[in-house]
Design an enzyme around this catalytic site. Structure first.
Site, short mmCIF file in Angstrom:
data_model
loop_
_atom_site.label_atom_id
_atom_site.label_comp_id
_atom_site.label_asym_id
_atom_site.label_seq_id
_atom_site.Cartn_x
_atom_site.Cartn_y
_atom_site.Cartn_z
N ASN A 1 23.93 -23.49 21.41
CA ASN A 1 22.71 -23.66 20.60
C ASN A 1 22.36 -22.42 19.78
O ASN A 1 21.27 -21.87 19.88
CB ASN A 1 21.52 -24.10 21.48
CG ASN A 1 21.11 -23.07 22.52
OD1 ASN A 1 21.94 -22.27 22.97
ND2 ASN A 1 19.84 -23.06 22.90
N ARG B 1 23.81 -16.01 22.72
CA ARG B 1 23.32 -15.74 21.35
C ARG B 1 24.43 -15.16 20.49
O ARG B 1 25.59 -15.40 20.73
CB ARG B 1 22.09 -14.80 21.37
CG ARG B 1 21.03 -15.12 22.40
CD ARG B 1 20.43 -16.48 22.24
NE ARG B 1 19.30 -16.66 23.14
CZ ARG B 1 18.89 -17.83 23.59
NH1 ARG B 1 19.51 -18.95 23.25
NH2 ARG B 1 17.85 -17.91 24.39
N HIS C 1 20.39 -27.48 34.90
CA HIS C 1 19.15 -26.84 35.32
C HIS C 1 18.10 -27.83 35.83
O HIS C 1 17.02 -27.95 35.29
CB HIS C 1 18.56 -25.95 34.22
CG HIS C 1 18.63 -26.52 32.82
ND1 HIS C 1 18.19 -27.78 32.50
CD2 HIS C 1 19.07 -25.97 31.66
CE1 HIS C 1 18.37 -27.98 31.22
NE2 HIS C 1 18.90 -26.91 30.68
N HIS D 1 15.64 -13.73 25.10
CA HIS D 1 14.82 -13.69 23.87
C HIS D 1 14.21 -12.30 23.83
O HIS D 1 13.86 -11.75 24.89
CB HIS D 1 13.68 -14.70 23.94
CG HIS D 1 14.13 -16.13 23.89
ND1 HIS D 1 14.47 -16.77 22.72
CD2 HIS D 1 14.28 -17.05 24.87
CE1 HIS D 1 14.82 -18.01 22.98
NE2 HIS D 1 14.72 -18.21 24.29
N ASP E 1 21.45 -20.50 33.42
CA ASP E 1 20.65 -20.71 32.21
C ASP E 1 20.01 -19.39 31.76
O ASP E 1 18.87 -19.37 31.30
CB ASP E 1 19.57 -21.79 32.44
CG ASP E 1 18.97 -22.28 31.12
OD1 ASP E 1 19.54 -21.99 30.05
OD2 ASP E 1 17.92 -22.94 31.19
N LEU F 1 12.53 -23.96 29.80
CA LEU F 1 12.63 -25.41 29.79
C LEU F 1 13.90 -25.82 30.51
O LEU F 1 14.94 -25.18 30.31
CB LEU F 1 12.63 -25.94 28.35
CG LEU F 1 11.28 -25.79 27.66
CD1 LEU F 1 11.40 -26.06 26.17
CD2 LEU F 1 10.23 -26.69 28.29
N ALA G 1 10.94 -20.40 24.87
CA ALA G 1 11.32 -20.78 26.24
C ALA G 1 12.64 -20.12 26.59
O ALA G 1 13.57 -20.14 25.79
CB ALA G 1 11.47 -22.29 26.31
N HIS H 1 26.41 -21.99 33.15
CA HIS H 1 25.47 -22.24 32.02
C HIS H 1 24.87 -20.91 31.55
O HIS H 1 23.96 -20.38 32.19
CB HIS H 1 24.34 -23.18 32.49
CG HIS H 1 23.34 -23.55 31.44
ND1 HIS H 1 22.84 -24.83 31.30
CD2 HIS H 1 22.73 -22.82 30.48
CE1 HIS H 1 21.98 -24.86 30.31
NE2 HIS H 1 21.87 -23.64 29.80
N LYS I 1 27.90 -30.37 24.95
CA LYS I 1 26.50 -30.25 25.39
C LYS I 1 25.64 -31.27 24.66
O LYS I 1 25.63 -31.33 23.44
CB LYS I 1 26.01 -28.83 25.08
CG LYS I 1 24.55 -28.61 25.38
CD LYS I 1 24.28 -28.49 26.87
CE LYS I 1 22.80 -28.41 27.15
NZ LYS I 1 22.44 -27.41 28.12
C1 NCD Z 1 17.21 -22.09 26.43
C2 NCD Z 1 17.36 -21.13 25.23
O1 NCD Z 1 16.53 -20.25 25.08
O2 NCD Z 1 18.34 -21.29 24.47
N1 NCD Z 1 15.85 -22.01 26.90
C3 NCD Z 1 15.40 -22.37 28.12
O3 NCD Z 1 14.20 -22.34 28.32
N2 NCD Z 1 16.20 -22.73 29.08
C4 NCD Z 1 17.61 -23.45 26.05
C5 NCD Z 1 17.82 -24.38 27.22
O4 NCD Z 1 18.79 -24.27 27.96
O5 NCD Z 1 16.99 -25.27 27.42
ZN ZN Z 2 20.17 -23.33 28.70
#
Ligand code: NCD
Ligand code: ZN
Length: 346
Positions: free
Chosen positions: A41, A17, A174, A251, A247, A219, A263, A13, A99
């Site tokens: 995403n 970006r 996660h 950012h 995960d 998250l 998040a 996972h 997903k």
């Molecule tokens: C992820 C993201 O920033 O794309 N953020 C996160 O807090 N894990 C999205 C996700 O997997 O929930």
């Molecule tokens: Zn994620």
């Protein structure tokens, strides 16, 4: 120096970006991992095979020549996803998995699923062809407390899907709660779960130590210590249903340290040393390879990697770099609140 050798790990996972961030973060993963499942995403999301193929090419361009790394592509499930197109894309290898984000559950999930019943025909097709479903398992109802969203998702949504389609390969991604570990342990053999390094390393106090800490905000949100302990127990148990999905979710620092911080925790750089330390702290180094290099491949019916990696224990704690640079901006690298002595020399 003590040293261990394990099969090269996979990360089931990741968020890569696009554009400049992609170029900066892909090498942080490709350096240590053989394969990764790449999240769709983006803004706008990856919705079909054509977009997934183009995105894969952009990722491949960012992989340093010295690394052999395979991105496994996903598409973002919406209530409009076409099951026949999906079947073709899976059969010809363009898309590895699907997903499911409940609409609004997390970063860039606005076009996610509002009503699970509307996607059941797609899920039935996936069950027939053996295509994996990856689930962000949180409800989004405003009335539900943020710390309860995973548990309520399991009770209200996941249980429904698992009972209707026991043959569907599902990864509850996660996971963060004791309830999730129990549900997955007791669930059918096609239900598995991934666990992140930060949920293994921290509990929810880490959000508030000496003030609010936006870099530990992700998250599903961090939970109480009892939940963290349950996750550790699952990760070191040797149970094939649990494996690593970092995960890693980069950012820019300015977007995390804002009045509405994003998040996501960027953990790719040191996640293997951090996990090794966590397993070592529990005298469970013998289970590390299962968790990070075998269980995921077994679930996804892929070959176990041939390559090996060496991890060394230093007598001094490792000094981590704090940031990676993206042009003039930076991304904070996740570091836990305990010392790490393990490192990969590469
Ligand atoms: C992820 C993201 O920033 O794309 N953020 C996160 O807090 N894990 C999205 C996700 O997997 O929930
Ligand atoms: Zn994620």
């Amino acid at each position: 120096m003590e040293e261990i050798e394990i099969i090269k790990p996979d990360d089931w996972h990741v968020h890569f970006r696009d554009n400049e961030i992609l170029k900066a973060v892909v090498p942080e993963t490709s350096r240590h991992f053989a394969r990764s499942i790449v999240m769709p995403n983006l803004v706008p999301p990856i919705l079909n095979a054509k977009q997934a193929i183009e995105y894969k090419k952009r990722i491949e361009k960012a992989i340093p020549k010295a690394d052999s790394f395979e991105p496994l592509m996903t598409i973002y499930l919406t209530e409009e996803t076409n099951k026949n197109e999906l079947k073709t894309a899976y059969k010809n290898g363009a898309i590895f998995a699907v997903k499911l984000y409940p609409a609004g559950a997390t970063t860039n999930s606005d076009s996610g699923v509002k009503d699970i019943k509307k996607v059941m025909p797609v899920l039935e097709t996936m069950a027939e062809i053996g295509m994996p479903l990856l689930i962000h398992g949180e409800v989004t109802d405003k009335e539900i407390d943020i710390f309860d969203r995973e548990k309520v998702f399991i009770d209200q949504k996941l249980d429904f899907i698992c009972k209707k389609l026991p043959e569907l390969k599902i990864t509850l991604e996660h996971i963060t709660t004791k309830e999730a570990t129990k549900y997955v342990e007791n669930g059918n053999e096609n239900l598995v779960a991934s666990i992140t390094p930060h949920h293994l390393a921290l509990n929810r106090n880490a959000l508030f130590v000496k003030g609010i800490n936006p870099h530990n905000y992700c998250l599903p949100i961090l939970k109480r210590e009892t939940h963290r302990e349950a996750l550790i127990k699952a990760a070191i148990s040797g149970n094939r249903k649990f494996f690593l999905g970092t995960d890693t979710a980069p950012h820019l620092t300015k977007d995390k340290e804002s009045d509405c911080g994003c998040a996501g925790v960027f953990n790719a750089t040191y996640c293997v040393p951090i996990l090794t330390q966590l397993f070592d702290n529990k005298n469970a180094l013998s289970q590390l390879e299962n968790f990070i290099s075998r269980h995921g491949a077994l679930h996804y019916k892929l070959n176990i990697n041939k390559e090996k990696v060496k991890i060394f224990r230093s007598s001094k704690k490792i000094i981590f770099k704090k940031f990676i640079n993206v042009n003039k901006e930076k991304i904070k690298i996740f570091a836990p609140d305990f010392p790490v002595f393990w490192k990969i020399i590469k």
